[in-house]
Design a protein around this motif. Structure first.
Motif, PDB file in Angstrom:
ATOM      1  N   GLU A   1       0.828  -1.209   0.000  1.00 38.10           N
ATOM      2  CA  GLU A   1       0.000   0.000   0.000  1.00 38.10           C
ATOM      3  C   GLU A   1       0.858   1.253   0.000  1.00 38.10           C
ATOM      4  O   GLU A   1       0.542   2.248  -0.637  1.00 38.10           O
ATOM      5  N   ARG A   2       1.978   1.195   0.740  1.00 36.72           N
ATOM      6  CA  ARG A   2       2.793   2.394   0.900  1.00 36.72           C
ATOM      7  C   ARG A   2       3.836   2.557  -0.202  1.00 36.72           C
ATOM      8  O   ARG A   2       4.374   3.647  -0.372  1.00 36.72           O
ATOM      9  N   ALA A   3       4.174   1.482  -0.894  1.00 31.73           N
ATOM     10  CA  ALA A   3       5.250   1.548  -1.885  1.00 31.73           C
ATOM     11  C   ALA A   3       4.912   2.564  -2.968  1.00 31.73           C
ATOM     12  O   ALA A   3       3.798   2.623  -3.464  1.00 31.73           O
ATOM     13  N   GLY A   4       5.906   3.360  -3.347  1.00 34.87           N
ATOM     14  CA  GLY A   4       5.692   4.368  -4.374  1.00 34.87           C
ATOM     15  C   GLY A   4       5.468   3.752  -5.743  1.00 34.87           C
ATOM     16  O   GLY A   4       6.082   2.751  -6.098  1.00 34.87           O
ATOM     17  N   THR A   5       4.603   4.364  -6.530  1.00 31.34           N
ATOM     18  CA  THR A   5       4.313   3.858  -7.869  1.00 31.34           C
ATOM     19  C   THR A   5       5.567   3.831  -8.726  1.00 31.34           C
ATOM     20  O   THR A   5       5.851   2.841  -9.401  1.00 31.34           O
ATOM     21  N   GLY A   6       6.341   4.932  -8.701  1.00 34.00           N
ATOM     22  CA  GLY A   6       7.543   4.994  -9.524  1.00 34.00           C
ATOM     23  C   GLY A   6       8.573   3.959  -9.124  1.00 34.00           C
ATOM     24  O   GLY A   6       9.237   3.358  -9.970  1.00 34.00           O
TER      25      GLY A   6
ATOM     26  N   ARG B   1      24.465   4.645  -8.121  1.00 31.03           N
ATOM     27  CA  ARG B   1      23.330   4.513  -7.204  1.00 31.03           C
ATOM     28  C   ARG B   1      22.454   5.766  -7.250  1.00 31.03           C
ATOM     29  O   ARG B   1      21.225   5.691  -7.313  1.00 31.03           O
ATOM     30  N   ALA B   2      23.098   6.933  -7.225  1.00 29.65           N
ATOM     31  CA  ALA B   2      22.342   8.185  -7.285  1.00 29.65           C
ATOM     32  C   ALA B   2      21.666   8.352  -8.636  1.00 29.65           C
ATOM     33  O   ALA B   2      20.540   8.865  -8.726  1.00 29.65           O
ATOM     34  N   GLU B   3      22.338   7.907  -9.707  1.00 27.76           N
ATOM     35  CA  GLU B   3      21.745   8.011 -11.035  1.00 27.76           C
ATOM     36  C   GLU B   3      20.479   7.163 -11.132  1.00 27.76           C
ATOM     37  O   GLU B   3      19.457   7.590 -11.680  1.00 27.76           O
ATOM     38  N   ALA B   4      20.543   5.942 -10.567  1.00 28.49           N
ATOM     39  CA  ALA B   4      19.377   5.062 -10.595  1.00 28.49           C
ATOM     40  C   ALA B   4      18.240   5.636  -9.767  1.00 28.49           C
ATOM     41  O   ALA B   4      17.067   5.588 -10.158  1.00 28.49           O
ATOM     42  N   ALA B   5      18.572   6.176  -8.594  1.00 28.40           N
ATOM     43  CA  ALA B   5      17.543   6.794  -7.765  1.00 28.40           C
ATOM     44  C   ALA B   5      16.931   7.997  -8.485  1.00 28.40           C
ATOM     45  O   ALA B   5      15.726   8.253  -8.377  1.00 28.40           O
ATOM     46  N   GLY B   6      17.760   8.730  -9.224  1.00 26.68           N
ATOM     47  CA  GLY B   6      17.247   9.860  -9.991  1.00 26.68           C
ATOM     48  C   GLY B   6      16.271   9.415 -11.064  1.00 26.68           C
ATOM     49  O   GLY B   6      15.244  10.071 -11.289  1.00 26.68           O
TER      50      GLY B   6
ATOM     51  N   ALA C   1      13.038   8.608  -9.508  1.00 31.49           N
ATOM     52  CA  ALA C   1      12.306   9.839  -9.189  1.00 31.49           C
ATOM     53  C   ALA C   1      11.630  10.396 -10.436  1.00 31.49           C
ATOM     54  O   ALA C   1      10.508  10.905 -10.379  1.00 31.49           O
ATOM     55  N   VAL C   2      12.303  10.314 -11.587  1.00 32.96           N
ATOM     56  CA  VAL C   2      11.698  10.751 -12.853  1.00 32.96           C
ATOM     57  C   VAL C   2      10.464   9.904 -13.155  1.00 32.96           C
ATOM     58  O   VAL C   2       9.392  10.422 -13.492  1.00 32.96           O
ATOM     59  N   ALA C   3      10.615   8.580 -13.034  1.00 30.65           N
ATOM     60  CA  ALA C   3       9.489   7.677 -13.307  1.00 30.65           C
ATOM     61  C   ALA C   3       8.321   7.958 -12.369  1.00 30.65           C
ATOM     62  O   ALA C   3       7.157   7.949 -12.786  1.00 30.65           O
TER      63      ALA C   3
ATOM     64  N   SER D   1       8.932  17.680 -13.067  1.00 29.45           N
ATOM     65  CA  SER D   1       9.498  16.684 -13.977  1.00 29.45           C
ATOM     66  C   SER D   1      10.811  17.164 -14.574  1.00 29.45           C
ATOM     67  O   SER D   1      11.782  16.403 -14.678  1.00 29.45           O
ATOM     68  N   GLU D   2      10.852  18.438 -14.965  1.00 30.89           N
ATOM     69  CA  GLU D   2      12.089  18.977 -15.539  1.00 30.89           C
ATOM     70  C   GLU D   2      13.220  18.980 -14.507  1.00 30.89           C
ATOM     71  O   GLU D   2      14.379  18.704 -14.840  1.00 30.89           O
ATOM     72  N   ARG D   3      12.876  19.280 -13.257  1.00 31.46           N
ATOM     73  CA  ARG D   3      13.911  19.262 -12.218  1.00 31.46           C
ATOM     74  C   ARG D   3      14.426  17.849 -11.976  1.00 31.46           C
ATOM     75  O   ARG D   3      15.636  17.634 -11.846  1.00 31.46           O
ATOM     76  N   ARG D   4      13.522  16.884 -11.941  1.00 36.66           N
ATOM     77  CA  ARG D   4      13.934  15.493 -11.763  1.00 36.66           C
ATOM     78  C   ARG D   4      14.811  15.021 -12.917  1.00 36.66           C
ATOM     79  O   ARG D   4      15.817  14.324 -12.727  1.00 36.66           O
ATOM     80  N   VAL D   5      14.417  15.388 -14.140  1.00 35.02           N
ATOM     81  CA  VAL D   5      15.208  15.005 -15.307  1.00 35.02           C
ATOM     82  C   VAL D   5      16.590  15.646 -15.253  1.00 35.02           C
ATOM     83  O   VAL D   5      17.610  15.014 -15.578  1.00 35.02           O
TER      84      VAL D   5
END
Length: 619
Positions: free
Chosen positions: A160-165, A237-242, A245-247, A273-277
Motif C-alpha cells: 500500500e505504501r510503496a511508491g508507484t515509480g 546509485r544516485a543516477e538510478a535513484a534519480g 524519481a523521474v518515473a 518533472s524537468e527538475r527530476r530530469v
C-alpha cells in the motif's frame, strides 16, 4: 585466435545505473559530483535496497542452483582456450626450428595439428556461447520468479505504501537492466577469468621471464580501477535513484491527470518533472565521465603488456635467456591476453552497474514476512483498542482510537476528509498494523494471524477493481481455486452478473483483461464482488466501492452489493452520508479520534458534529 570475441564490449547502456552503498567522495576532478543526491533518505521509498550481504547471499544461491550448468561452461571454455593456444605454440616451434637451421619442418603435421585445433576451438567456442546463454537465461528466469513470489507475499501495508515509480522501475527498468547482465555479463565474466588465468599460466610455462611484462601493467590497472570503483558506486546509485524519481513524477502526473488539470497544477508538475530530469542527467554525465577515464587506462595497460613483452623479450633473446621461438609464442599469448583483460574489466563495470538493480530486486527479502504465530481467531468480533498509527515515524494519524464491531452489525465511519476514516478501515481489515494498541479478531490480534488467514475472515472492498488477463473463470477462481462451475455461476448470480456473462459467446471461458473482452467499470466491480462471494469472509470493510461509477451503474451495483452484504458484518467508510443513514452504529472520526458514536437518530438529536455534517450534506 580467441575462444570468445563477440562480446568483449557490452552494448551501449541507456537508462539508470546503480551500485552498492555510497563509496568515498572528495578529490574529484573533471565533471564534478552533483551537490544533490536523489538517493538521500528523504527520497527513499518503502521498499528497501538489499544490503551487500543480501546480494552476495542471493548470488551464491543462484550459482548453487545452476552449479552444473556453470561447471559445464567452465569446462567447454577451458577446452576452447587451450585449443586457441595451440597455434602460438606451433608457430613458436617453427621459429625455433628455423633458428636452429632445421631443413625439414614437417609442415604437413603442423598444418594438420593447427587445423584440428582450429576445429576444436570453433566447436567449443560455439558451445561456450550456447552454454553461457543458457546459464544467463536460467538465472534470469529464477530471478524473475523469485522476485514475483516474494513480492506477492509482502505484507499488504508495504504494498500500500510503496511508491508507484519505485515499484514500476523495479519491475521494468531493473529487470531489463539485469536481463543483459544475466544473459551476457555473468557468463562473459566467468569466461574472461578462465581465459586470462589459462593464458597467464601458458605464458609462465612457455617463457617464464616474459611473465614479468604482465607486472608492468598491474600498477596502471590497479590505480585506475581503484580510482574508478571508489567513485562509481555512489554515482551509479544516485543516477538510478534519480531515474526512479523521474518515473515516479511522470507516473503520478499521468495517473492523476484529471486532478492536475482540475487544479491547474500542470505548470508545477512540468517544473517538477524537468527538475527530476535535470538531476538524473547530471548524474548520467558524471557516470559517463568516469568511464571516459577508466577505458583509456585499460587501453594503456594493454599497450604496456604487449610493449613489455616485446622489449623484455628482445633483451632476453640477446642475452640468450630465451629463444626466438619462446619470444614468438610469448608475444602471441600476450596479444591474446589483451582481449580477456578488457572483457573482465568492461563486464565487471557492467555488473557493478547492474548490481544495485539486483540489490533493489532482492531488497524485498529484507522485508519481514507476516508469518503470524499460527493462532486462530476465537470469534467474529472485530475490536480496536487504544490504537495509534501513523504513516511516518512519530507523526500519528490515529490517536488512541477504540471501536468495537459486533458480529452481524453495520458500522459507518464518517467525518471530514483527512480525518483518518480510511486509515482506521485499513487497520480493521488488517492491511496496516497499529503502532500502539491492538486490533483483534475474536480476541486474537490480527498481527498474530497469517495474512491469508486474515483474508479468510475480513476483506477490504474499495474503489479499485482489477480484471486480470485470462478467462473469466480464472478471474473468479482466484478467490477459491476448488470452486466448481455451479458455485461460480451462483456467485455471479448473487451480484446480478450472470445475465451478461451468459450472453458472452464463450461464457466463463471468455478472455478478459488486456487483449481480451473489454468490460465496463461496473462489470469489473461485479467480477470483484463475485470473487468476494466465493471467498465468503464474514466481515467486510467498504471504502465507497461504488463512488467512482456513474450514478446509474452505481445504483445497480449497490443493489448487487446489498445482496453480498446480507448476513455479514460491515464496516462502511462513508464519504457520502446516505451510506451511514441505515447503519446500526455511526462513528464520527475527527482529527484521528472518534468524537461521537451512536445511531443516526441519536446523533442527529445530539446536535453535535454528525448533525452538522448531516445538515450540510442534506441541505
Amino acid at each position: 585466435m580467441s575462444p570468445e570475441s563477440s562480446s568483449a564490449v557490452p552494448e551501449n547502456r541507456r537508462g539508470p545505473r546503480q551500485l552498492l552503498p555510497q563509496g568515498s567522495q572528495g578529490r574529484n576532478f573533471g565533471v564534478p559530483e552533483p551537490d544533490y543526491d536523489p538517493s538521500a533518505p528523504e527520497d527513499l521509498t518503502i521498499l528497501p535496497v538489499g544490503s551487500p550481504a543480501t546480494v552476495r547471499s542471493y548470488v551464491r544461491e543462484l550459482l548453487r542452483r545452476h552449479r552444473r550448468t556453470f561447471a559445464l561452461l567452465i569446462v567447454v571454455n577451458t577446452v576452447a582456450v587451450v585449443a586457441s593456444m595451440v597455434g602460438p605454440r606451433l608457430l613458436g616451434g617453427v621459429v625455433d626450428d628455423l633458428a636452429a637451421g632445421e631443413q625439414e619442418l614437417q609442415l604437413g603435421r603442423i598444418t594438420a595439428l593447427f587445423a584440428l585445433a582450429l576445429v576444436v576451438q570453433t566447436v567449443f567456442t560455439q558451445q561456450v556461447r550456447l552454454r553461457g546463454a543458457m546459464l544467463g537465461e536460467e538465472m534470469l528466469a529464477d530471478l524473475r520468479e523469485d522476485f514475483l513470489v516474494r513480492s506477492v507475499g509482502l505484507p499488504p501495508s508495504v504494498l500500500e505504501r510503496a511508491g508507484t515509480g519505485d515499484l514500476l522501475s523495479r519491475i521494468t527498468t531493473d529487470i531489463d537492466r539485469l536481463a543483459d547482465a544475466m544473459r551476457k555479463g555473468v557468463p562473459q565474466l566467468a569466461i574472461g577469468l578462465v581465459w586470462t588465468a589459462l593464458l597467464v599460466a601458458a605464458l609462465c610455462i612457455t617463457a617464464p621471464p616474459l611473465a614479468l611484462a604482465v607486472l608492468i601493467a598491474l600498477p596502471v590497472l590497479f590505480v585506475s580501477c581503484r580510482w574508478y570503483f571508489r567513485r562509481a558506486p555512489h554515482a551509479y546509485r544516485a543516477e538510478a535513484a534519480g531515474y526512479a524519481a523521474v518515473a515516479a513524477a511522470l507516473a503520478e502526473t499521468v495517473d492523476a491527470g484529471r486532478t492536475v488539470e482540475a487544479h491547474r497544477l500542470g505548470t508545477r508538475r512540468v517544473a517538477l518533472s524537468e527538475r527530476r530530469v535535470a538531476e538524473w542527467t547530471a548524474w548520467e554525465r558524471r557516470t559517463l565521465w568516469l568511464r571516459t577515464v577508466l577505458f583509456p587506462a585499460i587501453n594503456l595497460s594493454n599497450m604496456l603488456i604487449m610493449g613489455g613483452v616485446l622489449l623484455l623479450g628482445g633483451v632476453f633473446v640477446l642475452q640468450g635467456w630465451i629463444g626466438v621461438g619462446q619470444l614468438t609464442t610469448g608475444a602471441l599469448l600476450a596479444q591474446m591476453l589483451v582481449e580477456p583483460v578488457g572483457l573482465i574489466l568492461r563486464w565487471y563495470d557492467e555488473l557493478q552497474v547492474a548490481q544495485v538493480s539486483l540489490a533493489r530486486l532482492v531488497g524485498v527479502r529484507e522485508i519481514e514476512q507476516e508469518a503470524g504465530s499460527g493462532a486462530a481467531p476465537g470469534g467474529k468480533e472485530v475490536r480496536a483498542s487504544e490504537v495509534r498509527f501513523g504513516y511516518r515515524a512519530d507523526v500519528d494519524v490515529l490517536h488512541g482510537v477504540t471501536l468495537e464491531v459486533t458480529p452481524g452489525s453495520r458500522v459507518a465511519l464518517v467525518g471530514p476528509s483527512g480525518a483518518g476514516k480510511s486509515t482506521l478501515g485499513r487497520l480493521l481489515a488488517g492491511i496496516y498494523g497499529p503502532r500502539r494498541g491492538e486490533v483483534t479478531l475474536g480476541g486474537t490480534e490480527l498481527s498474530e494471524l497469517p495474512a491469508e488467514e486474515v483474508r479468510r475472515h475480513v476483506a477490504l472492498v474499495n474503489q479499485e477493481h482489477h480484471v486480470f488477463v485470462g478467462t473469466l473463470r480464472d478471474n473468479l477462481l482466484l478467490a477459491r481455486q476448488n470452486a466448481d462451475d455451479a458455485e461460480l455461476w451462483a456467485a455471479l448470480g448473487a451480484v446480478d452478473a450472470d445475465d451478461w456473462v451468459r450472453g458472452l459467446a464463450d461464457g466463463l471461458d471468455s478472455e478478459v483483461g488486456s487483449g481480451g473482452l473489454t468490460v465496463t467499470p461496473a462489470q469489473a466491480q461485479q467480477i470483484a464482488l463475485a470473487r468476494l462471494v466465493l471467498a465468503d469472509p464474514h466481515t467486510l470493510v467498504l471504502d465507497e466501492a461504488t463512488s467512482l461509477l456513474d450514478p446509474r451503474a452505481a445504483r445497480h451495483l449497490e443493489r448487487s452489493l446489498a445482496q453480498v452484504l446480507q448476513g455479514r458484518t460491515v464496516v462502511a467508510i462513508a464519504h457520502r452520508l446516505h451510506t451511514a443513514h441505515d447503519a446500526d452504529v455511526i462513528a464520527v472520526v475527527e482529527d484521528g479520534r472518534i468524537s461521537e458514536l451512536g445511531s443516526h437518530e441519536t446523533l442527529v438529536a445530539a446536535n453535535g458534529p454528525y448533525a452538522a455534517l448531516w445538515r450540510s450534506w442534506h441541505g
